[in-house]
Design an enzyme around this catalytic site. Structure first.
Site, short mmCIF file in Angstrom:
data_model
loop_
_atom_site.label_atom_id
_atom_site.label_comp_id
_atom_site.label_asym_id
_atom_site.label_seq_id
_atom_site.Cartn_x
_atom_site.Cartn_y
_atom_site.Cartn_z
N ARG A 154 53.67 16.71 68.06
CA ARG A 154 53.78 15.94 66.83
C ARG A 154 55.18 16.12 66.26
NH1 ARG A 154 49.20 19.32 64.08
NH2 ARG A 154 50.27 20.78 65.46
N ALA A 255 42.75 10.26 53.67
CA ALA A 255 42.98 8.84 53.33
C ALA A 255 44.43 8.67 52.87
CB ALA A 255 42.02 8.43 52.24
N CYS A 263 54.15 6.35 67.84
CA CYS A 263 53.07 6.50 68.82
C CYS A 263 51.80 5.74 68.48
CB CYS A 263 52.76 7.98 69.01
SG CYS A 263 54.10 8.83 69.85
N LYS A 266 51.90 1.77 68.47
CA LYS A 266 52.23 1.18 69.78
C LYS A 266 51.18 1.55 70.82
CE LYS A 266 55.39 4.29 72.19
NZ LYS A 266 54.59 4.67 73.32
N ARG A 330 60.01 4.60 62.62
CA ARG A 330 59.38 3.55 63.42
C ARG A 330 57.98 3.24 62.89
NH1 ARG A 330 60.92 5.91 69.34
NH2 ARG A 330 60.70 7.88 68.22
#
Ligand code: NAD
Length: 433
Positions: A154, A255, A263, A266, A330
């Site tokens: 991560r 939440a 990741c 995509k 991203r």
């Protein structure tokens, strides 16, 4: 071992650096000369806590180097990791062209046995494609193996995740690479962090299915949070109650404004395309993606309940990166929120502790500030999009004093609704009572 790691991004740099730290000799290769020049100067092209110190130590001790020459990497590496990007292509599938380009070059340049390890996240069957491409591009036959070794780190805790993984998945289509892979991960895996051997196709699918499962939990809890708001329940209480069930567990039940990053979006897209290609209807996976897209619009909906007209209003945003601990922008929810706010005519002030430089290249019409407080001056509302720890303990009275109107949309539920209302804020969290 002499190792080459192709791709110096969030994954390749961590893999290369951590393997060097295990005592291997690692050449990190990237086609981006700017990145390689920065790395040679000891400057990281990405933000990842703890990585630069490790990298500089390995460089100093002669175990890690950098190059733009893939040819050199192929010549020197006994084991070649491919960790290049596999972004979403126009049709939603994973674009594996960079992986295949590296495979072609390996075929052309290899003169002796190589073990090629695919680290990038790739559709099932890509390791076999890599093997065929290498074979078809060889000038004369030379032995090699292709291994699938997906990465689960991560961002933000990537070094720890690589060195202390829950498991390491090794996909093999022949037994030969097994010993080398065991040796490579010897210092990292043990009984509680095992090396699991599978076929290459299973390994490739394990990666996609893991990310899809995590994304599913996020979309699931976000949907339950929507119901909480309608029925007067509180998602923090509900998630805690769910997560204490040992069959479910507490993680990835927070939440918020949706998942982002390089990741989940995509890989969820790619898995749904792979399923369709193989005649499986991706009903759950597609719903997960749709719920997430809607969730990214939530801050906008909430802010409109506080400020029905946004034209000319100033909105402060805290947090732009897709999650804390990284500068990765991203597919960050902030991209959607900023786009929608600007469309509605709002002016945007923003602060992120590390993502400002990357955000500047992606977000137009945003004024950036150097600290959370100055971002607020004269703003009609504050919107929190990334749960950076430093936002948790700020002086709330000061926040209220700096805002022109005490409106707060807390997209990550970092504050308590009761306290915020007591202090006089118009406070909206996600799924809170
Ligand atoms: P990235 O975009 O940060 O880095 C990829 C790097 O590869 C870039 O520096 C690029 O210049 C380089 N590159 C591209 N083509 C090349 C070529 N032909 N030769 C040499 N270098 C080339 O990507 P990333 O986030 O590190 O992800 C890499 C892969 O790992 C992806 O498949 C991703 O899905 C997977 N992954 C990412 C994460 C994550 O948290 N970022 C986690 C697990 C797996």
């Amino acid at each position: 071992m002499d190792i080459t790691c192709v791709g110096c991004g969030y994954v390749g740099l961590v893999v290369g650096t951590c393997l060097a730290d295990q005592g291997h000799k690692v050449l990190c290769v990237d086609s981006d000369a700017k990145k390689i020049n920065m790395l040679r100067r000891g400057v990281l092209p990405i933000y990842e806590p703890g990585l630069v110190e490790l990298l500089n130590r390995n460089v100093k001790e002669g175990r890690q180097g950098f190059s733009t020459s893939l040819k050199k990497g192929i010549e020197t590496g006994e084991v070649i990791f491919i960790a290049v990007g596999t972004p979403t292509s126009n049709n939603g599938e994973a674009d594996v062209s960079a992986v295949l380009a590296v495979a072609r070059e390996i075929g052309r340049c290899m003169r002796d046995y190589k073990m090629v390890v695919v680290k990038s996240t790739v559709p099932m069957g890509t390791a076999s494609r890599v093997a065929s491409i290498i074979k078809n591009n060889q000038r004369k036959p030379v032995d090699f193996d292709v291994v699938s070794n997906p990465e689960f780190l991560r961002e933000g805790q990537a070094v720890k995740d690589f060195l202390e993984p829950d498991r390491v998945i090794i996909g093999l289509d022949s037994p030969r690479p097994r010993e080398t892979m065991e040796a490579l991960y010897r210092g990292i895996t043990h009984v509680e962090r095992p090396l699991i051997f599978t076929t290459t196709r299973s390994a490739e699918l394990i990666k996609y299915a893991s990310n899809a499962m995590l994304a599913t939990r996020i979309s699931f809890v976000n949907e339950v949070a929507r119901l909480c708001e309608r029925v007067g329940a509180d998602i923090k209480e509900v998630a805690k109650g769910i997560g204490l069930d040992s069959r479910i567990g507490p993680r990835f039940l927070e939440a918020g404004v949706g998942y982002g990053g390089s990741c989940f979006p995509k890989d969820v897209n790619a898995l749904s395309k792979i399923m369709r290609r193989h005649g499986v209807r991706p009903r759950i996976i597609e719903a997960v993606g749709r719920v997430n897209e809607e969730q990214k619009l939530l801050p906008m909906k909430k802010i409109k309940t506080l400020l029905p007209s946004l034209r000319g209003k100033k909105i402060a945003i805290w947090g732009l990166a897709f999650k804390p601990g990284t500068d990765d922008m991203r597919d960050a929810p902030s991209l959607t929120v900023v786009r929608e706010l600007r469309r509605a005519g709002a002016k945007i002030h923003a602060f992120d502790p590390v993502a400002e430089a990357k955000a500047k290249t992606l977000l137009k019409g945003v004024r950036f500030f150097g600290d959370p407080y100055s971002t607020l001056v004269g703003c009609n509302a504050l919107v929190i999009l990334t749960e950076w720890n430093e936002f948790r303990e700020l002086d709330k009275k000061r926040i209220k004093g700096l805002l022109k109107e005490p409106n707060v949309v807390d997209g990550r539920n970092i504050y308590e609704p009761e306290e915020m209302r007591r202090l006089g804020f118009n406070y909206l969290g996600v799924g809170r009572r």
